[in-house]
Motif scaffolding. Structure first.
Motif, PDB file in Angstrom:
ATOM      1  N   VAL A 107      23.780  -0.008  13.959  1.00  7.45           N
ATOM      2  CA  VAL A 107      24.303   0.307  12.621  1.00  7.45           C
ATOM      3  C   VAL A 107      25.661   0.995  12.751  1.00  7.45           C
ATOM      4  O   VAL A 107      26.620   0.658  12.042  1.00  7.45           O
ATOM      5  N   ALA A 108      25.763   1.952  13.673  1.00  2.00           N
ATOM      6  CA  ALA A 108      27.038   2.662  13.866  1.00  2.00           C
ATOM      7  C   ALA A 108      28.135   1.709  14.327  1.00  2.00           C
ATOM      8  O   ALA A 108      29.274   1.787  13.856  1.00  2.00           O
ATOM      9  N   ALA A 109      27.802   0.793  15.239  1.00  3.95           N
ATOM     10  CA  ALA A 109      28.798  -0.174  15.732  1.00  3.95           C
ATOM     11  C   ALA A 109      29.252  -1.092  14.601  1.00  3.95           C
ATOM     12  O   ALA A 109      30.448  -1.382  14.473  1.00  3.95           O
ATOM     13  N   ALA A 110      28.325  -1.550  13.783  1.00  4.50           N
ATOM     14  CA  ALA A 110      28.686  -2.417  12.653  1.00  4.50           C
ATOM     15  C   ALA A 110      29.573  -1.668  11.663  1.00  4.50           C
ATOM     16  O   ALA A 110      30.538  -2.226  11.126  1.00  4.50           O
ATOM     17  N   ALA A 111      29.257  -0.401  11.429  1.00  2.00           N
ATOM     18  CA  ALA A 111      30.076   0.406  10.520  1.00  2.00           C
ATOM     19  C   ALA A 111      31.487   0.577  11.072  1.00  2.00           C
ATOM     20  O   ALA A 111      32.474   0.404  10.346  1.00  2.00           O
ATOM     21  N   ARG A 112      31.585   0.900  12.365  1.00  2.00           N
ATOM     22  CA  ARG A 112      32.914   1.065  12.979  1.00  2.00           C
ATOM     23  C   ARG A 112      33.702  -0.236  12.946  1.00  2.00           C
ATOM     24  O   ARG A 112      34.908  -0.245  12.705  1.00  2.00           O
ATOM     25  N   ALA A 113      33.023  -1.371  13.160  1.00  2.00           N
ATOM     26  CA  ALA A 113      33.688  -2.679  13.122  1.00  2.00           C
ATOM     27  C   ALA A 113      34.237  -2.967  11.727  1.00  2.00           C
ATOM     28  O   ALA A 113      35.217  -3.692  11.579  1.00  2.00           O
ATOM     29  N   ALA A 114      33.610  -2.356  10.713  1.00  2.00           N
ATOM     30  CA  ALA A 114      34.083  -2.526   9.333  1.00  2.00           C
ATOM     31  C   ALA A 114      35.118  -1.471   8.956  1.00  2.00           C
ATOM     32  O   ALA A 114      35.507  -1.367   7.794  1.00  2.00           O
ATOM     33  N   CYS A 174       0.812  -1.228   0.000  1.00  2.00           N
ATOM     34  CA  CYS A 174       0.000   0.000   0.000  1.00  2.00           C
ATOM     35  C   CYS A 174       0.841   1.272   0.000  1.00  2.00           C
ATOM     36  O   CYS A 174       0.318   2.359  -0.219  1.00  2.00           O
ATOM     37  N   GLY A 175       2.143   1.155   0.245  1.00  2.00           N
ATOM     38  CA  GLY A 175       3.007   2.326   0.266  1.00  2.00           C
ATOM     39  C   GLY A 175       3.039   3.060   1.591  1.00  2.00           C
ATOM     40  O   GLY A 175       3.793   4.018   1.756  1.00  2.00           O
ATOM     41  N   ARG A 176       2.256   2.622   2.562  1.00  2.00           N
ATOM     42  CA  ARG A 176       2.251   3.266   3.873  1.00  2.00           C
ATOM     43  C   ARG A 176       3.664   3.217   4.431  1.00  2.00           C
ATOM     44  O   ARG A 176       4.349   2.209   4.334  1.00  2.00           O
ATOM     45  N   THR A 177       4.081   4.328   5.023  1.00  2.00           N
ATOM     46  CA  THR A 177       5.425   4.423   5.574  1.00  2.00           C
ATOM     47  C   THR A 177       5.340   4.911   7.015  1.00  2.00           C
ATOM     48  O   THR A 177       4.688   5.907   7.291  1.00  2.00           O
ATOM     49  N   ALA A 178       5.966   4.194   7.907  1.00  2.00           N
ATOM     50  CA  ALA A 178       6.026   4.580   9.317  1.00  2.00           C
ATOM     51  C   ALA A 178       7.455   4.977   9.640  1.00  2.00           C
ATOM     52  O   ALA A 178       8.403   4.360   9.168  1.00  2.00           O
ATOM     53  N   GLU A 179       7.597   6.027  10.439  1.00  2.00           N
ATOM     54  CA  GLU A 179       8.904   6.486  10.875  1.00  2.00           C
ATOM     55  C   GLU A 179       9.178   5.962  12.269  1.00  2.00           C
ATOM     56  O   GLU A 179       8.317   6.015  13.147  1.00  2.00           O
ATOM     57  N   LEU A 180      10.386   5.457  12.451  1.00  2.00           N
ATOM     58  CA  LEU A 180      10.871   5.059  13.764  1.00  2.00           C
ATOM     59  C   LEU A 180      12.005   6.003  14.131  1.00  2.00           C
ATOM     60  O   LEU A 180      12.646   6.583  13.258  1.00  2.00           O
ATOM     61  N   SER A 181      12.268   6.111  15.401  1.00  2.00           N
ATOM     62  CA  SER A 181      13.438   6.835  15.866  1.00  2.00           C
ATOM     63  C   SER A 181      14.014   6.012  17.014  1.00  2.00           C
ATOM     64  O   SER A 181      13.886   6.357  18.174  1.00  2.00           O
ATOM     65  N   ASP A 182      14.622   4.897  16.643  1.00  2.00           N
ATOM     66  CA  ASP A 182      15.089   3.933  17.623  1.00  2.00           C
ATOM     67  C   ASP A 182      16.601   4.052  17.786  1.00  2.00           C
ATOM     68  O   ASP A 182      17.366   3.697  16.884  1.00  2.00           O
ATOM     69  N   ASP A 183      17.024   4.551  18.936  1.00  2.00           N
ATOM     70  CA  ASP A 183      18.457   4.717  19.195  1.00  2.00           C
ATOM     71  C   ASP A 183      19.199   3.386  19.196  1.00  2.00           C
ATOM     72  O   ASP A 183      20.377   3.332  18.841  1.00  2.00           O
ATOM     73  N   THR A 184      18.525   2.302  19.579  1.00  2.00           N
ATOM     74  CA  THR A 184      19.164   0.984  19.596  1.00  2.00           C
ATOM     75  C   THR A 184      19.562   0.577  18.181  1.00  2.00           C
ATOM     76  O   THR A 184      20.674   0.075  17.952  1.00  2.00           O
ATOM     77  N   VAL A 185      18.669   0.799  17.224  1.00  2.00           N
ATOM     78  CA  VAL A 185      18.967   0.480  15.825  1.00  2.00           C
ATOM     79  C   VAL A 185      20.124   1.356  15.341  1.00  2.00           C
ATOM     80  O   VAL A 185      21.068   0.866  14.709  1.00  2.00           O
TER      81      VAL A 185
END
Length: 159
Positions: free
Chosen positions: A130-137, A115-126
């Protein structure tokens, strides 16, 4: 947690008022054109493309050209009032701003492929994961937007 669907007309007036106050606090100007583009994004109720906005704007301002809309969208993104969904090449209002939140908050989007519905999250855990995985790379992240495609609860329930 999801902020749900984006505001329609009843909430648009309040969001516009808050956007104007936020711009005043920051010392930037929400011109009538920028305000109108924001209003159209708010009224869309789903992610909306720049050319769809341009078509609507041309109905009111026949001389409107693509740069007119793109400059307004760039301003609105810089102020944290809207987001760009890369996957859809479309824009939607930020559900965190301008409610006193930092406009560069972490955000993730859940995009329904049906349907194209989009929900916004603002999850600091996510964001931290992502930042930790990027730094590990060996990468130094500045910001990240996560776009998750799938099926929303309404579409899943409908079969």
């Amino acid at each position: 947690m999801p902020h749900g669907d984006h505001p329609q007309a009843p909430l648009a007036a309040e969001a516009l008022r808050e956007a104007e106050e936020s711009c005043l606090r920051r010392g930037v100007q929400l011109t009538p054109l920028r305000r109108r583009v924001l209003e159209m994004v708010l009224e869309a109720g789903q992610p909306v493309g720049a050319y769809a906005l341009l078509d609507r704007l041309r109905a009111e301002r026949p001389g409107a050209a693509p740069p007119t809309v793109y400059r307004a969208l760039d301003f609105l993104m810089a102020q944290g009032l809207i987001h760009r969904i890369e996957r859809l090449n479309a824009f939607l209002p930020c559900m965190e701003a301008p409610h006193g939140h930092e406009h560069d908050h972490p955000h993730q989007f859940l995009i329904c492929g049906k349907c194209g519905r989009t929900a916004e999250l603002s999850d600091d855990t996510v964001a931290r994961a992502v930042a930790a995985a990027a730094r590990a790379a060996g990468f130094s992240p500045v910001r990240a937007t996560v776009e998750v495609e799938g099926t929303c609860g309404s579409c899943a329930a409908a079969g």
